[in-house]
Design a protein around this motif. Structure first.
Motif, PDB file in Angstrom:
ATOM      1  N   LEU A  74       0.832  -1.206   0.000  1.00  0.00           N
ATOM      2  CA  LEU A  74       0.000   0.000   0.000  1.00  0.00           C
ATOM      3  C   LEU A  74       0.866   1.255   0.000  1.00  0.00           C
ATOM      4  CD1 LEU A  74      -2.783   1.227  -0.013  1.00  0.00           C
ATOM      5  CD2 LEU A  74      -2.876   0.926   2.475  1.00  0.00           C
ATOM      6  N   SER A  75       1.974   1.243   0.706  1.00  0.00           N
ATOM      7  CA  SER A  75       2.904   2.379   0.691  1.00  0.00           C
ATOM      8  C   SER A  75       3.468   2.588  -0.717  1.00  0.00           C
ATOM      9  CB  SER A  75       4.037   2.162   1.693  1.00  0.00           C
ATOM     10  OG  SER A  75       3.531   2.142   3.003  1.00  0.00           O
ATOM     11  N   PHE A  76       3.781   1.500  -1.403  1.00  0.00           N
ATOM     12  CA  PHE A  76       4.263   1.561  -2.787  1.00  0.00           C
ATOM     13  C   PHE A  76       3.198   2.207  -3.679  1.00  0.00           C
ATOM     14  CE2 PHE A  76       4.718  -0.145  -7.050  1.00  0.00           C
ATOM     15  CZ  PHE A  76       6.078  -0.112  -7.290  1.00  0.00           C
ATOM     16  N   ILE A  77       1.960   1.753  -3.541  1.00  0.00           N
ATOM     17  CA  ILE A  77       0.854   2.291  -4.336  1.00  0.00           C
ATOM     18  C   ILE A  77       0.683   3.781  -4.058  1.00  0.00           C
ATOM     19  CG2 ILE A  77      -1.658   2.219  -4.659  1.00  0.00           C
ATOM     20  CD1 ILE A  77      -1.433  -0.854  -3.998  1.00  0.00           C
ATOM     21  N   ARG A  78       0.699   4.145  -2.791  1.00  0.00           N
ATOM     22  CA  ARG A  78       0.525   5.554  -2.416  1.00  0.00           C
ATOM     23  C   ARG A  78       1.657   6.419  -2.977  1.00  0.00           C
ATOM     24  NH1 ARG A  78      -3.632   7.982  -0.039  1.00  0.00           N
ATOM     25  NH2 ARG A  78      -2.318   8.940   1.502  1.00  0.00           N
ATOM     26  N   HIS A  79       2.874   5.904  -2.971  1.00  0.00           N
ATOM     27  CA  HIS A  79       3.999   6.657  -3.521  1.00  0.00           C
ATOM     28  C   HIS A  79       3.792   6.868  -5.023  1.00  0.00           C
ATOM     29  CE1 HIS A  79       8.640   7.306  -3.487  1.00  0.00           C
ATOM     30  NE2 HIS A  79       8.006   8.254  -4.101  1.00  0.00           N
ATOM     31  N   CYS A  80       3.364   5.826  -5.711  1.00  0.00           N
ATOM     32  CA  CYS A  80       3.086   5.951  -7.146  1.00  0.00           C
ATOM     33  C   CYS A  80       1.974   6.966  -7.407  1.00  0.00           C
ATOM     34  CB  CYS A  80       2.697   4.601  -7.730  1.00  0.00           C
ATOM     35  SG  CYS A  80       4.045   3.400  -7.816  1.00  0.00           S
ATOM     36  N   ARG A  81       0.931   6.932  -6.607  1.00  0.00           N
ATOM     37  CA  ARG A  81      -0.171   7.896  -6.771  1.00  0.00           C
ATOM     38  C   ARG A  81       0.322   9.311  -6.522  1.00  0.00           C
ATOM     39  NH1 ARG A  81      -3.527   8.012  -9.642  1.00  0.00           N
ATOM     40  NH2 ARG A  81      -5.184   8.894  -8.401  1.00  0.00           N
ATOM     41  N   ALA A  82       1.229   9.479  -5.556  1.00  0.00           N
ATOM     42  CA  ALA A  82       1.792  10.808  -5.288  1.00  0.00           C
ATOM     43  C   ALA A  82       2.590  11.321  -6.488  1.00  0.00           C
ATOM     44  CB  ALA A  82       2.676  10.771  -4.042  1.00  0.00           C
ATOM     45  N   LEU A  83       3.079  10.387  -7.321  1.00  0.00           N
ATOM     46  CA  LEU A  83       3.789  10.745  -8.554  1.00  0.00           C
ATOM     47  C   LEU A  83       2.816  10.864  -9.726  1.00  0.00           C
ATOM     48  CD1 LEU A  83       6.913   8.452  -8.113  1.00  0.00           C
ATOM     49  CD2 LEU A  83       6.790  10.944  -7.820  1.00  0.00           C
ATOM     50  N   ASP A  84       1.518  10.857  -9.424  1.00  0.00           N
ATOM     51  CA  ASP A  84       0.441  11.042 -10.394  1.00  0.00           C
ATOM     52  C   ASP A  84       0.361   9.917 -11.416  1.00  0.00           C
ATOM     53  OD1 ASP A  84      -1.809  12.539 -11.057  1.00  0.00           O
ATOM     54  OD2 ASP A  84      -0.772  13.562 -12.689  1.00  0.00           O
ATOM     55  N   MET A  85       0.697   8.722 -11.002  1.00  0.00           N
ATOM     56  CA  MET A  85       0.594   7.575 -11.902  1.00  0.00           C
ATOM     57  C   MET A  85      -0.827   7.040 -11.902  1.00  0.00           C
ATOM     58  SD  MET A  85       4.082   5.470 -11.283  1.00  0.00           S
ATOM     59  CE  MET A  85       5.658   6.223 -11.606  1.00  0.00           C
ATOM     60  N   ALA A  86      -1.252   6.587 -13.068  1.00  0.00           N
ATOM     61  CA  ALA A  86      -2.571   5.984 -13.226  1.00  0.00           C
ATOM     62  C   ALA A  86      -2.560   4.593 -12.599  1.00  0.00           C
ATOM     63  CB  ALA A  86      -2.922   5.890 -14.709  1.00  0.00           C
ATOM     64  N   LEU A  87      -3.739   4.108 -12.262  1.00  0.00           N
ATOM     65  CA  LEU A  87      -3.833   2.793 -11.629  1.00  0.00           C
ATOM     66  C   LEU A  87      -3.277   1.701 -12.525  1.00  0.00           C
ATOM     67  CD1 LEU A  87      -7.289   2.940  -9.825  1.00  0.00           C
ATOM     68  CD2 LEU A  87      -5.017   3.525  -8.953  1.00  0.00           C
ATOM     69  N   ASP A  88      -3.491   1.803 -13.838  1.00  0.00           N
ATOM     70  CA  ASP A  88      -2.940   0.789 -14.735  1.00  0.00           C
ATOM     71  C   ASP A  88      -1.418   0.836 -14.758  1.00  0.00           C
ATOM     72  OD1 ASP A  88      -5.343  -0.371 -15.372  1.00  0.00           O
ATOM     73  OD2 ASP A  88      -5.602   0.747 -17.240  1.00  0.00           O
ATOM     74  N   GLU A  89      -0.845   2.015 -14.636  1.00  0.00           N
ATOM     75  CA  GLU A  89       0.618   2.119 -14.546  1.00  0.00           C
ATOM     76  C   GLU A  89       1.114   1.451 -13.268  1.00  0.00           C
ATOM     77  OE1 GLU A  89       1.943   6.211 -16.714  1.00  0.00           O
ATOM     78  OE2 GLU A  89       0.656   6.426 -14.957  1.00  0.00           O
ATOM     79  N   ILE A  90       0.403   1.710 -12.174  1.00  0.00           N
ATOM     80  CA  ILE A  90       0.777   1.111 -10.894  1.00  0.00           C
ATOM     81  C   ILE A  90       0.641  -0.404 -10.970  1.00  0.00           C
ATOM     82  CG2 ILE A  90       0.213   0.967  -8.437  1.00  0.00           C
ATOM     83  CD1 ILE A  90      -0.797   3.921  -8.713  1.00  0.00           C
ATOM     84  N   ARG A  91      -0.429  -0.863 -11.585  1.00  0.00           N
ATOM     85  CA  ARG A  91      -0.644  -2.306 -11.732  1.00  0.00           C
ATOM     86  C   ARG A  91       0.533  -2.930 -12.486  1.00  0.00           C
ATOM     87  NH1 ARG A  91      -5.380  -1.838 -13.316  1.00  0.00           N
ATOM     88  NH2 ARG A  91      -6.411  -2.295 -11.356  1.00  0.00           N
ATOM     89  N   THR A  92       0.983  -2.259 -13.542  1.00  0.00           N
ATOM     90  CA  THR A  92       2.123  -2.755 -14.317  1.00  0.00           C
ATOM     91  C   THR A  92       3.383  -2.789 -13.465  1.00  0.00           C
ATOM     92  OG1 THR A  92       1.147  -1.937 -16.370  1.00  0.00           O
ATOM     93  CG2 THR A  92       3.522  -2.351 -16.386  1.00  0.00           C
ATOM     94  N   LEU A  93       3.622  -1.725 -12.706  1.00  0.00           N
ATOM     95  CA  LEU A  93       4.808  -1.693 -11.842  1.00  0.00           C
ATOM     96  C   LEU A  93       4.744  -2.785 -10.783  1.00  0.00           C
ATOM     97  CD1 LEU A  93       5.317   2.154 -11.376  1.00  0.00           C
ATOM     98  CD2 LEU A  93       6.701   0.581 -12.754  1.00  0.00           C
ATOM     99  N   LEU A  94       3.566  -3.041 -10.252  1.00  0.00           N
ATOM    100  CA  LEU A  94       3.411  -4.109  -9.260  1.00  0.00           C
ATOM    101  C   LEU A  94       3.705  -5.476  -9.876  1.00  0.00           C
ATOM    102  CD1 LEU A  94       0.241  -2.827  -7.376  1.00  0.00           C
ATOM    103  CD2 LEU A  94       2.561  -3.041  -6.424  1.00  0.00           C
ATOM    104  N   GLN A  95       3.335  -5.657 -11.133  1.00  0.00           N
ATOM    105  CA  GLN A  95       3.653  -6.916 -11.812  1.00  0.00           C
ATOM    106  C   GLN A  95       5.163  -7.092 -11.923  1.00  0.00           C
ATOM    107  OE1 GLN A  95       1.465  -6.470 -15.466  1.00  0.00           O
ATOM    108  NE2 GLN A  95      -0.451  -7.163 -14.552  1.00  0.00           N
TER     109      GLN A  95
END
Length: 146
Positions: free
Chosen positions: A47-68
């Motif tokens: 969740l901290s990783f996701i929140r950091h990505c969101r703080a960088l204005d990344m879209a959920l699909d971008e975050i999903r890709t990074l999580l993969q």
């Protein structure tokens, strides 16, 4: 830990946590005998990783890709670099659009330099008489929620 504790630990609203679970970004936590979600440290880290990505204005699909990529630690990070490069390009485009907006707003502000009765306000007249500037469709990062 319960969902409230996870929310406090990551400074994330409970509803956002539930949303990330429904979106498949955060794995569902096992349930206790009392049917409470039981989150672990791995949930805090993800969740901290996701929140950091969101703080960088990344879209959920971008975050999903990074999580993969993160979930496949033996893989190659070329795709991570490409995703970030594309995101930087989108941010640069948005900055250009925001600068154009700022110029338009300054020009509009120049329509009324001194206080007047509102019926004589150049800004209000300009907004009512001039056609609205064409709004450019924002470039989307990846398809998905932003």
């Amino acid at each position: 830990m319960k969902i409230g504790q996870l929310a406090t630990a990551t400074d994330t609203p409970v509803e956002t946590i539930r949303y990330y679970e429904r979106a498949g970004l955060l794995p569902a936590a096992p349930r206790t005998e009392g049917n409470y979600r039981d989150y672990a440290d791995a949930h805090v880290q993800r969740l901290s990783f996701i929140r950091h990505c969101r703080a960088l204005d990344m879209a959920l699909d971008e975050i999903r890709t990074l999580l993969q990529f993160q979930d496949a630690p033996g893989g190659d990070c070329t795709g991570v670099n490409a995703l970030l490069d594309a995101h930087i390009g989108h941010v640069a485009q948005r900055i250009r659009e925001l600068r154009a907006l700022e110029r338009q707003l300054h020009a509009l502000r120049g329509q009324c330099r001194d206080a007047h009765p509102t019926e004589d306000c150049g800004i209000l007249k300009s907004l009512g008489e001039e056609p609205a500037p064409r709004v450019h469709a924002r470039t989307r990062h990846l398809q998905g929620v932003h």
